[in-house]
Design an enzyme around this catalytic site. Structure first.
Site, PDB file in Angstrom:
ATOM      1  N   LYS A  82       0.694  -0.925  -0.296  1.00 17.73           N
ATOM      2  CA  LYS A  82       0.058   0.371  -0.208  1.00 17.73           C
ATOM      3  C   LYS A  82       0.815   0.889  -0.165  1.00 17.73           C
ATOM      4  O   LYS A  82       2.034   1.633   0.495  1.00 17.73           O
ATOM      5  CB  LYS A  82      -0.798   0.289   1.378  1.00 17.73           C
ATOM      6  N   GLY A 179     -20.840   6.252   4.684  1.00 18.74           N
ATOM      7  CA  GLY A 179     -19.566   6.688   3.177  1.00 18.74           C
ATOM      8  C   GLY A 179     -20.711   6.721   2.234  1.00 18.74           C
ATOM      9  O   GLY A 179     -20.526   5.461   1.550  1.00 18.74           O
ATOM     10  N   GLY A 181     -18.979   7.930  -0.911  1.00 15.36           N
ATOM     11  CA  GLY A 181     -17.769   7.963  -1.509  1.00 15.36           C
ATOM     12  C   GLY A 181     -18.314   6.783  -2.722  1.00 15.36           C
ATOM     13  O   GLY A 181     -19.441   6.295  -3.381  1.00 15.36           O
ATOM     14  N   HIS A 182     -17.382   6.636  -4.292  1.00 16.17           N
ATOM     15  CA  HIS A 182     -17.863   6.146  -4.968  1.00 16.17           C
ATOM     16  C   HIS A 182     -18.738   4.899  -4.829  1.00 16.17           C
ATOM     17  O   HIS A 182     -19.083   4.698  -5.648  1.00 16.17           O
ATOM     18  CB  HIS A 182     -16.350   5.927  -5.876  1.00 16.17           C
ATOM     19  N   VAL A 183     -17.119   3.864  -4.111  1.00 12.74           N
ATOM     20  CA  VAL A 183     -18.300   2.688  -3.537  1.00 12.74           C
ATOM     21  C   VAL A 183     -19.101   2.647  -3.227  1.00 12.74           C
ATOM     22  O   VAL A 183     -20.197   2.027  -3.332  1.00 12.74           O
ATOM     23  CB  VAL A 183     -16.837   2.191  -2.642  1.00 12.74           C
TER      24      VAL A 183
END
Length: 348
Positions: A82, A179, A181-183
């Site tokens: 990562k 959350g 976001g995109h996901v």
């Protein structure tokens, strides 16, 4: 000054931790390689304004280890790594910075493949790719991995629902998505289409407005998550949301979300088990994105991706079954499965 790489000390069990700096480009990043026992390390790049170097190191090492486990469980022939770029993605990110980051990745000579994560887009990764062939998740390649992550989480959530509620029919199930976001938003769309009753929370009003208008979602304040009466909790923001106090207040019977490192401490898995809340380990269920990226690394197609999504759901069903039979947490079961894989592929 140009690019400078400095190897830092890291805890036992990690192969390498590198500080990458390029003052001219504004780059200060950490790249962590946890394991290459199963293949070259692969994992996304996150850009975040960490309060301290210690916070950044704690995050990148935790995430790198998680990628080893995620890639192993998905059967991708990849190790775990990562990277984090220290800075505010909305203010500090530039093409020059991303190219410098690409040079840092290239200097690791193929031991680490990078892709996008929080704060980094396929377009950003394309700038990095001008300096290295080890940048993937490009629009011209496998593309944005977010839809694949959302699809994997959704499939696993249905497996969990079948185990907990006796049916994978989500009609009327109250699901809280933390959350957007995109996901998170893509997952919320899938849940809405499946008939779930949505409650959502996010720090950005535009995302909340879109969820309310398009998905008929109820809005929940971020600090009121654990006051909601829900069936399923889907954490899709940053990690550490599940503390022992939070678990004591949680009304859901199933936890399945895309966020990495959802458990604040290892002991939270036992707290969830004690309350008979089924927890699907994040590094298993959120592997769809890295499956997409791995298809680019290995030169595979969508059928290969879908086959590995099927493998994830099979593993989730196995974990739930074994957790009951062996009277252990799903985390203990999943970790033991990965540790066996790594031991079988590590030279004596």
């Amino acid at each position: 000054m140009g690019l400078k790489l400095t190897d830092l000390d890291t805890e036992p069990g990690f192969e390498r931790l590198v500080l990458a700096e390029d003052r001219d480009a504004g780059l200060r990043a950490l790249i962590c390689i946890h394991s290459t026992a199963l293949g070259p390390a692969a994992g996304g790049c996150r850009m975040w304004p960490y309060a301290s170097d210690a916070d950044a190191i704690a995050d990148v090492t935790r995430l790198a280890r998680g990628m080893t486990f995620k890639n192993a469980m998905a059967g991708l022939g990849l190790g775990g790594g990562k990277s984090v770029i220290i800075g505010d993605a909305r203010k500090d990110k530039t093409p020059q910075l991303m190219r410098a980051y690409g040079r840092a990745v290239d200097a690791l000579k193929g031991t680490y493949y990078t892709a996008e994560d929080v704060g980094i887009s396929p377009e950003d990764m394309a700038h990095a790719a001008t300096e290295t062939r080890y940048a993937v998740g490009l629009s011209a390649g496998s593309g944005d991995p977010s839809p694949w992550t959302a699809e994997g989480v959704f499939r696993c959530l249905k497996v969990g629902a079948r185990d907990v509620f006796g049916s994978d029919d989500l009609t009327g199930r109250r699901v809280l998505v933390q959350g957007l976001g995109h996901v998170g938003f893509a997952l919320a769309e899938k849940l809405h289409d499946a008939g779930a009753t949505l409650i959502v929370t996010d720090i950005h009003d535009t995302a909340l407005d879109a969820a309310r208008d398009r998905l008929d979602a109820a809005i929940c304040a971020p600090d009121a998550i654990f006051d909601q009466q829900i069936d399923i909790f889907a954490p899709c923001a940053l990690g550490g949301v599940l503390t022992e106090d939070a678990v004591a207040r949680l009304t859901a019977r199933l936890v399945c979300g895309a966020a990495n490192n959802q458990l604040a401490t290892p002991g939270v898995a036992d707290a969830l088990r004690a309350r008979q809340i089924a927890y699907l380990p994040d590094y298993v269920v959120n592997a769809g994105g890295i499956i997409s990226v791995a298809s680019e690394i290995h030169g595979q197609d969508d059928d290969w991706r879908r086959a590995r999504l099927d493998k994830i759901t099979d593993r989730v069903a196995e974990m739930l079954r074994r957790a009951r039979q062996e009277d252990r947490s799903t985390v203990q079961i999943a970790d033991a499965m990965v540790e066996r894989m790594l031991a079988e592929n590590t030279p004596a």
